[in-house]
Design a protein around this motif. Structure first.
Motif, PDB file in Angstrom:
ATOM      1  N   GLY A  63     102.645  -0.634  91.402  1.00  0.00           N
ATOM      2  CA  GLY A  63     101.408  -1.394  91.558  1.00  0.00           C
ATOM      3  C   GLY A  63     100.840  -1.783  90.200  1.00  0.00           C
ATOM      4  O   GLY A  63     100.389  -2.920  90.005  1.00  0.00           O
ATOM      5  N   ASP A  64     100.850  -0.843  89.238  1.00  0.00           N
ATOM      6  CA  ASP A  64     100.375  -1.136  87.881  1.00  0.00           C
ATOM      7  C   ASP A  64     101.268  -2.173  87.196  1.00  0.00           C
ATOM      8  O   ASP A  64     100.789  -3.034  86.446  1.00  0.00           O
ATOM      9  N   LYS A  65     102.566  -2.092  87.462  1.00  0.00           N
ATOM     10  CA  LYS A  65     103.540  -2.926  86.758  1.00  0.00           C
ATOM     11  C   LYS A  65     103.665  -4.331  87.364  1.00  0.00           C
ATOM     12  O   LYS A  65     103.688  -5.334  86.638  1.00  0.00           O
ATOM     13  N   LEU A  66     103.737  -4.410  88.694  1.00  0.00           N
ATOM     14  CA  LEU A  66     104.041  -5.675  89.361  1.00  0.00           C
ATOM     15  C   LEU A  66     102.828  -6.376  89.958  1.00  0.00           C
ATOM     16  O   LEU A  66     102.868  -7.579  90.203  1.00  0.00           O
ATOM     17  N   GLY A  67     101.771  -5.616  90.229  1.00  0.00           N
ATOM     18  CA  GLY A  67     100.587  -6.193  90.863  1.00  0.00           C
ATOM     19  C   GLY A  67     100.156  -5.366  92.059  1.00  0.00           C
ATOM     20  O   GLY A  67     100.932  -5.189  93.014  1.00  0.00           O
ATOM     21  N   ARG A  68      98.927  -4.857  92.013  1.00  0.00           N
ATOM     22  CA  ARG A  68      98.462  -3.940  93.063  1.00  0.00           C
ATOM     23  C   ARG A  68      98.231  -4.649  94.390  1.00  0.00           C
ATOM     24  O   ARG A  68      98.583  -4.129  95.446  1.00  0.00           O
ATOM     25  N   LYS A  69      97.623  -5.834  94.359  1.00  0.00           N
ATOM     26  CA  LYS A  69      97.380  -6.548  95.614  1.00  0.00           C
ATOM     27  C   LYS A  69      98.695  -6.927  96.294  1.00  0.00           C
ATOM     28  O   LYS A  69      98.845  -6.835  97.502  1.00  0.00           O
ATOM     29  N   LYS A  70      99.649  -7.369  95.499  1.00  0.00           N
ATOM     30  CA  LYS A  70     100.954  -7.757  96.031  1.00  0.00           C
ATOM     31  C   LYS A  70     101.622  -6.596  96.765  1.00  0.00           C
ATOM     32  O   LYS A  70     102.154  -6.759  97.875  1.00  0.00           O
ATOM     33  N   LEU A  71     101.571  -5.413  96.182  1.00  0.00           N
ATOM     34  CA  LEU A  71     102.213  -4.249  96.797  1.00  0.00           C
ATOM     35  C   LEU A  71     101.479  -3.827  98.069  1.00  0.00           C
ATOM     36  O   LEU A  71     102.102  -3.376  99.036  1.00  0.00           O
ATOM     37  N   VAL A  72     100.149  -3.965  98.080  1.00  0.00           N
ATOM     38  CA  VAL A  72      99.365  -3.618  99.267  1.00  0.00           C
ATOM     39  C   VAL A  72      99.747  -4.520 100.446  1.00  0.00           C
ATOM     40  O   VAL A  72      99.878  -4.055 101.579  1.00  0.00           O
ATOM     41  N   VAL A  73      99.924  -5.811 100.195  1.00  0.00           N
ATOM     42  CA  VAL A  73     100.319  -6.743 101.261  1.00  0.00           C
ATOM     43  C   VAL A  73     101.694  -6.380 101.807  1.00  0.00           C
ATOM     44  O   VAL A  73     101.918  -6.376 103.036  1.00  0.00           O
ATOM     45  N   ILE A  74     102.636  -6.088 100.917  1.00  0.00           N
ATOM     46  CA  ILE A  74     103.977  -5.670 101.354  1.00  0.00           C
ATOM     47  C   ILE A  74     103.887  -4.430 102.231  1.00  0.00           C
ATOM     48  O   ILE A  74     104.569  -4.312 103.260  1.00  0.00           O
ATOM     49  N   SER A  75     103.010  -3.499 101.842  1.00  0.00           N
ATOM     50  CA  SER A  75     102.838  -2.265 102.608  1.00  0.00           C
ATOM     51  C   SER A  75     102.343  -2.543 104.019  1.00  0.00           C
ATOM     52  O   SER A  75     102.913  -2.044 104.995  1.00  0.00           O
ATOM     53  N   ILE A  76     101.284  -3.351 104.154  1.00  0.00           N
ATOM     54  CA  ILE A  76     100.705  -3.597 105.483  1.00  0.00           C
ATOM     55  C   ILE A  76     101.713  -4.274 106.407  1.00  0.00           C
ATOM     56  O   ILE A  76     101.910  -3.849 107.557  1.00  0.00           O
ATOM     57  N   LEU A  77     102.344  -5.335 105.928  1.00  0.00           N
ATOM     58  CA  LEU A  77     103.300  -6.049 106.774  1.00  0.00           C
ATOM     59  C   LEU A  77     104.516  -5.174 107.090  1.00  0.00           C
ATOM     60  O   LEU A  77     105.046  -5.211 108.202  1.00  0.00           O
ATOM     61  N   GLY A  78     104.926  -4.368 106.115  1.00  0.00           N
ATOM     62  CA  GLY A  78     106.077  -3.496 106.331  1.00  0.00           C
ATOM     63  C   GLY A  78     105.797  -2.397 107.327  1.00  0.00           C
ATOM     64  O   GLY A  78     106.605  -2.140 108.233  1.00  0.00           O
ATOM     65  N   TYR A  79     104.642  -1.714 107.216  1.00  0.00           N
ATOM     66  CA  TYR A  79     104.369  -0.631 108.162  1.00  0.00           C
ATOM     67  C   TYR A  79     104.072  -1.163 109.559  1.00  0.00           C
ATOM     68  O   TYR A  79     104.326  -0.482 110.555  1.00  0.00           O
ATOM     69  N   SER A  80     103.557  -2.389 109.652  1.00  0.00           N
ATOM     70  CA  SER A  80     103.322  -2.989 110.974  1.00  0.00           C
ATOM     71  C   SER A  80     104.642  -3.230 111.703  1.00  0.00           C
ATOM     72  O   SER A  80     104.791  -2.901 112.886  1.00  0.00           O
ATOM     73  N   LEU A  81     105.605  -3.806 110.995  1.00  0.00           N
ATOM     74  CA  LEU A  81     106.917  -4.077 111.587  1.00  0.00           C
ATOM     75  C   LEU A  81     107.639  -2.785 111.942  1.00  0.00           C
ATOM     76  O   LEU A  81     108.216  -2.645 113.026  1.00  0.00           O
ATOM     77  N   ALA A  82     107.596  -1.811 111.034  1.00  0.00           N
ATOM     78  CA  ALA A  82     108.293  -0.543 111.268  1.00  0.00           C
ATOM     79  C   ALA A  82     107.741   0.170 112.500  1.00  0.00           C
ATOM     80  O   ALA A  82     108.499   0.675 113.334  1.00  0.00           O
ATOM     81  N   SER A  83     106.423   0.212 112.623  1.00  0.00           N
ATOM     82  CA  SER A  83     105.811   0.915 113.758  1.00  0.00           C
ATOM     83  C   SER A  83     106.134   0.227 115.073  1.00  0.00           C
ATOM     84  O   SER A  83     106.290   0.880 116.109  1.00  0.00           O
ATOM     85  N   ALA A  84     106.251  -1.103 115.043  1.00  0.00           N
ATOM     86  CA  ALA A  84     106.578  -1.846 116.269  1.00  0.00           C
ATOM     87  C   ALA A  84     107.960  -1.483 116.804  1.00  0.00           C
ATOM     88  O   ALA A  84     108.221  -1.595 118.007  1.00  0.00           O
ATOM     89  N   LEU A  85     108.845  -1.006 115.923  1.00  0.00           N
ATOM     90  CA  LEU A  85     110.207  -0.661 116.345  1.00  0.00           C
ATOM     91  C   LEU A  85     110.256   0.548 117.273  1.00  0.00           C
ATOM     92  O   LEU A  85     111.286   0.810 117.898  1.00  0.00           O
ATOM     93  N   ILE A  86     109.150   1.278 117.397  1.00  0.00           N
ATOM     94  CA  ILE A  86     109.109   2.442 118.292  1.00  0.00           C
ATOM     95  C   ILE A  86     109.407   2.036 119.735  1.00  0.00           C
ATOM     96  O   ILE A  86     109.900   2.845 120.517  1.00  0.00           O
ATOM     97  N   ILE A  87     109.134   0.785 120.080  1.00  0.00           N
ATOM     98  CA  ILE A  87     109.396   0.310 121.440  1.00  0.00           C
ATOM     99  C   ILE A  87     110.867   0.462 121.815  1.00  0.00           C
ATOM    100  O   ILE A  87     111.224   0.586 122.988  1.00  0.00           O
ATOM    101  N   PHE A  88     111.744   0.497 120.795  1.00  0.00           N
ATOM    102  CA  PHE A  88     113.188   0.602 121.049  1.00  0.00           C
ATOM    103  C   PHE A  88     113.698   2.046 121.034  1.00  0.00           C
ATOM    104  O   PHE A  88     114.864   2.293 121.334  1.00  0.00           O
ATOM    105  N   ALA A  89     112.849   3.006 120.676  1.00  0.00           N
ATOM    106  CA  ALA A  89     113.287   4.403 120.561  1.00  0.00           C
ATOM    107  C   ALA A  89     113.473   5.026 121.943  1.00  0.00           C
ATOM    108  O   ALA A  89     112.570   4.996 122.771  1.00  0.00           O
ATOM    109  N   LYS A  90     114.641   5.633 122.162  1.00  0.00           N
ATOM    110  CA  LYS A  90     114.934   6.283 123.437  1.00  0.00           C
ATOM    111  C   LYS A  90     115.201   7.776 123.271  1.00  0.00           C
ATOM    112  O   LYS A  90     115.023   8.545 124.206  1.00  0.00           O
ATOM    113  N   GLU A  91     115.656   8.163 122.120  1.00  0.00           N
ATOM    114  CA  GLU A  91     115.959   9.566 121.845  1.00  0.00           C
ATOM    115  C   GLU A  91     114.987  10.110 120.799  1.00  0.00           C
ATOM    116  O   GLU A  91     114.379   9.354 120.029  1.00  0.00           O
ATOM    117  N   TYR A  92     114.877  11.423 120.757  1.00  0.00           N
ATOM    118  CA  TYR A  92     113.976  12.084 119.808  1.00  0.00           C
ATOM    119  C   TYR A  92     114.323  11.735 118.369  1.00  0.00           C
ATOM    120  O   TYR A  92     113.436  11.409 117.565  1.00  0.00           O
TER     121      TYR A  92
END
Length: 370
Positions: A63-92
């Motif tokens: 964040g210090d090196k590349l840009g803090r706002k840029k990394l925050v946006v990547i985080s939000i969009l990334g965790y949103s997509l990752a969490s949505a994948l739970i719909i496909f989980a069938k096993e523990y």
């Protein structure tokens, strides 16, 4: 622009917590569906918190090196997509893997966001971080209000699709409405001062207690004879009152500094002991005031232990240590519950708060950096 940024960063933090804390109120349902025990249920939190912890220092430095706002946006969009994948989980194991992926993207958020707020608000960082740190109580509070009705009406997995759609909107809005980087670091350094170590150990222990309680609090009340709906309500009350606790904690830090942290840890130890002993719901709103005040106080205190060049790294390191504790907490408390039962296991929580208080209380005074 400064207020808009604080609002959007706070909303992103709210949903960061809503996604992760959607699991605790669903544990009774998930245990039945997947046939798992309390220790395995605790691993559903551990699986995200371990990668979350490991990525904290790299996130702060990047964040210090590349840009803090840029990394925050990547985080939000990334965790949103990752969490949505739970719909496909069938096993523990599939659920564990997806939660781990979520933890990586969610872990990119805290260090750059808090470092950015600290630099922009400077002398009023405690109050501003108090606003930002309403994320844990609001996120934790709205999680059961969203996921439990969906789980009872449809299926628990669909709740994560709803949360993902909501958080993705925040990320897109932040990307489009805030142009460029509001603060840049000329010479970012990956350096952790020695005096930060004791603070980090304290954060490890307090977060161990914090996440251990949050993970099993609904099931604690169910075990004491309450319905799932009633237990979820108590969980939400703790978090909703915690909004005021976060705001007040940040404001008090600007006045009392380190003393505010000692007071907060002391009250958490006392109130969590009363909860373990009595299981009285009336304790929840009182506990909420202090339970969530620790976050903004620790965050503001940490920011003053760093310079501009290493602030992201220091914020990330202290938070990393805290989430190592958060990683261990749910599993350890789950094992204690399986072994001793809820009555005895929950006494572990006030004990940890007392240890954290002793550690930070005996730390020698250091010169603050702004």
């Amino acid at each position: 622009m400064r207020k808009k940024l604080l609002l959007l960063l706070s909303l992103g933090w709210i949903f960061n917590y809503a996604h992760r804390m959607a699991i605790p109120p669903l544990i009774p349902i998930i245990k039945t569906e997947l046939g798992i025990n309390n220790a395995q249920a605790g691993l559903l939190m551990t699986s995200l918190l371990l990668p979350y912890a490991l990525i904290q220092v790299p996130a702060g430095y990047l964040g210090d090196k590349l840009g803090r706002k840029k990394l925050v946006v990547i985080s939000i969009l990334g965790y949103s997509l990752a969490s949505a994948l739970i719909i496909f989980a069938k096993e523990y194991w599939e659920l564990l893997s997806i939660r781990a992926l979520y933890g990586i993207f969610a872990g990119l958020y805290y260090a750059p966001a808090t470092a950015l707020i600290s630099d922009i608000y400077k002398g009023r960082k405690g109050s501003a971080l108090g606003v930002f740190m309403v994320g844990p109580p609001i996120g934790s509070g709205i999680a059961p209000l969203i996921v439990v009705p969906i789980a009872l009406a449809l299926e628990w997995k669909y709740a994560f699709l709803v949360l993902s759609a909501m958080s993705a909107i925040i990320g897109i809005t932040l990307l489009l409405s805030i142009k460029g980087e509001l603060h840049e670091v000329e010479h970012a350094k990956l350096r952790i001062p020695k005096h930060v170590i004791r603070l980090s150990i304290m954060n490890f222990i307090s977060m161990l207690a914090f996440f251990g309680m949050l993970t099993f609090l609904p099931d604690f009340f169910v075990n004491r004879g309450r319905s799932l709906e009633e237990a979820s309500l108590y969980f939400s009350i703790l978090s909703i009152v915690g909004i005021a606790g976060s705001l007040v904690g940040g404001t008090i830090y600007d006045r009392l500094k380190k003393k505010s942290l000692i007071l907060s840890l002391g009250f958490n130890a006392f109130l969590s002991f009363l909860l373990a002993k009595t299981a009285m719901p009336i304790i929840m709103p009182i506990l909420g005031l202090f339970f969530y005040s620790v976050g903004p106080i620790v965050t503001a205190y940490t920011a003053e232990q760093a310079t501009n060049e290493n602030k992201g790294s220091v914020m990330g390191f202290v938070n990393m240590m805290g989430f190592f504790g958060a990683t261990l907490g749910p599993y350890l408390l789950g094992v204690l519950i399986d072994t001793l039962g809820y009555g005895e296991a929950f006494y572990f929580i006030p004990l940890m708060y007392m240890v954290a208080l002793i550690i930070i209380g005996t730390q020698k005074k250091r010169i603050s950096h702004t």
